[in-house]
Design a protein around this motif. Structure first.
Motif, PDB file in Angstrom:
ATOM      1  N   ALA A 117      -9.253   1.197  10.316  1.00 54.24           N
ATOM      2  CA  ALA A 117      -8.123   2.072  10.009  1.00 54.24           C
ATOM      3  C   ALA A 117      -7.682   1.833   8.566  1.00 54.24           C
ATOM      4  O   ALA A 117      -7.500   0.695   8.146  1.00 54.24           O
ATOM      5  CB  ALA A 117      -6.962   1.801  10.958  1.00 54.24           C
ATOM      6  N   LEU A 118      -7.514   2.902   7.816  1.00 53.55           N
ATOM      7  CA  LEU A 118      -7.088   2.798   6.428  1.00 53.55           C
ATOM      8  C   LEU A 118      -5.674   2.244   6.360  1.00 53.55           C
ATOM      9  O   LEU A 118      -4.798   2.650   7.126  1.00 53.55           O
ATOM     10  CB  LEU A 118      -7.149   4.160   5.742  1.00 53.55           C
ATOM     11  N   ASN A 119      -5.453   1.299   5.445  1.00 52.08           N
ATOM     12  CA  ASN A 119      -4.117   0.740   5.249  1.00 52.08           C
ATOM     13  C   ASN A 119      -3.330   1.579   4.262  1.00 52.08           C
ATOM     14  O   ASN A 119      -3.897   2.141   3.322  1.00 52.08           O
ATOM     15  CB  ASN A 119      -4.199  -0.696   4.699  1.00 52.08           C
ATOM     16  N   ASN A 120      -2.006   1.635   4.440  1.00 51.91           N
ATOM     17  CA  ASN A 120      -1.157   2.270   3.451  1.00 51.91           C
ATOM     18  C   ASN A 120      -0.795   1.244   2.382  1.00 51.91           C
ATOM     19  O   ASN A 120      -1.268   0.113   2.405  1.00 51.91           O
ATOM     20  CB  ASN A 120       0.087   2.906   4.096  1.00 51.91           C
ATOM     21  N   SER A 121       0.067   1.623   1.449  1.00 49.07           N
ATOM     22  CA  SER A 121       0.395   0.741   0.326  1.00 49.07           C
ATOM     23  C   SER A 121       1.094  -0.544   0.770  1.00 49.07           C
ATOM     24  O   SER A 121       1.044  -1.550   0.071  1.00 49.07           O
ATOM     25  CB  SER A 121       1.263   1.482  -0.691  1.00 49.07           C
ATOM     26  N   SER A 122       1.727  -0.542   1.940  1.00 48.99           N
ATOM     27  CA  SER A 122       2.387  -1.765   2.418  1.00 48.99           C
ATOM     28  C   SER A 122       1.466  -2.623   3.280  1.00 48.99           C
ATOM     29  O   SER A 122       1.878  -3.663   3.784  1.00 48.99           O
ATOM     30  CB  SER A 122       3.665  -1.412   3.184  1.00 48.99           C
ATOM     31  N   GLY A 123       0.224  -2.194   3.463  1.00 53.71           N
ATOM     32  CA  GLY A 123      -0.751  -3.000   4.188  1.00 53.71           C
ATOM     33  C   GLY A 123      -0.831  -2.759   5.673  1.00 53.71           C
ATOM     34  O   GLY A 123      -1.544  -3.469   6.374  1.00 53.71           O
ATOM     35  N   THR A 124      -0.125  -1.767   6.192  1.00 56.34           N
ATOM     36  CA  THR A 124      -0.210  -1.463   7.618  1.00 56.34           C
ATOM     37  C   THR A 124      -1.136  -0.270   7.839  1.00 56.34           C
ATOM     38  O   THR A 124      -1.268   0.594   6.984  1.00 56.34           O
ATOM     39  CB  THR A 124       1.178  -1.160   8.214  1.00 56.34           C
ATOM     40  N   ALA A 125      -1.760  -0.240   8.992  1.00 57.81           N
ATOM     41  CA  ALA A 125      -2.732   0.809   9.301  1.00 57.81           C
ATOM     42  C   ALA A 125      -2.070   2.175   9.395  1.00 57.81           C
ATOM     43  O   ALA A 125      -0.972   2.311   9.933  1.00 57.81           O
ATOM     44  CB  ALA A 125      -3.444   0.482  10.604  1.00 57.81           C
TER      45      ALA A 125
END
Length: 154
Positions: A117-125
């Motif tokens: 799953a791609l992470n967002n800028s804060s590191g969550t999926a």
């Protein structure tokens, strides 16, 4: 009566010129801003599609090595790149084994076996912005690799 004449020309913009420039800038902003905001979505989709290619390649390389080493049975293990022990099922990596077969998964959350799953800028999926790998369910089967990009724009 004496008429005063100016020999120097006055410099500056007229009101009409300023209004025209403001209108042109407004039109450019209306056209350009949506294109730039859409680039984030396109970049995320491209990253997920790139991961899809990496998963397919790792699966194919592991399968080729399994065939060479005679590990095409219901279960087995191969060593890739000298240090990665890859679990196999029917000659393809298991859901956990595909992670070991991958060279890198930077930027992707791999907490769930077989899911990248791609992470967002804060590191969550990011939900619904991933690649899911499922090994074959039977002999002579092939893995199922599913790409989901419906959530990449959020």
């Amino acid at each position: 009566m004496k008429v005063k004449s100016f020999s120097k020309q006055e410099a500056g913009f007229t009101l009409i010129e300023l209004v025209v420039v403001i209108v042109i800038l407004g039109i450019l902003a209306v056209v350009a801003i949506p294109r730039f905001t859409n680039m984030t979505n396109d970049a995320r989709i491209a990253a997920v599609n790139g991961m899809n290619g990496a998963v397919q390649s790792a699966s194919a390389i592991a399968h080729a090595q399994a065939l060479v080493q005679g590990q095409a049975g219901a279960s087995g293990t191969i060593t890739m790149e000298g240090n990665s022990s890859v679990g196999l099922v029917f000659g393809y990596p298991t859901a956990a084994g595909i992670l070991a077969a991958m060279a890198t998964t930077t930027g992707f959350n791999t907490a769930t076996a077989g899911t990248f799953a791609l992470n967002n800028s804060s590191g969550t999926a990011i939900a619904n912005c991933n690649v899911v790998y499922a090994p074959p369910a039977a002999a002579n089967g092939v893995p199922t690799i599913t790409v989901t990009t419906t959530g990449c724009g959020t």
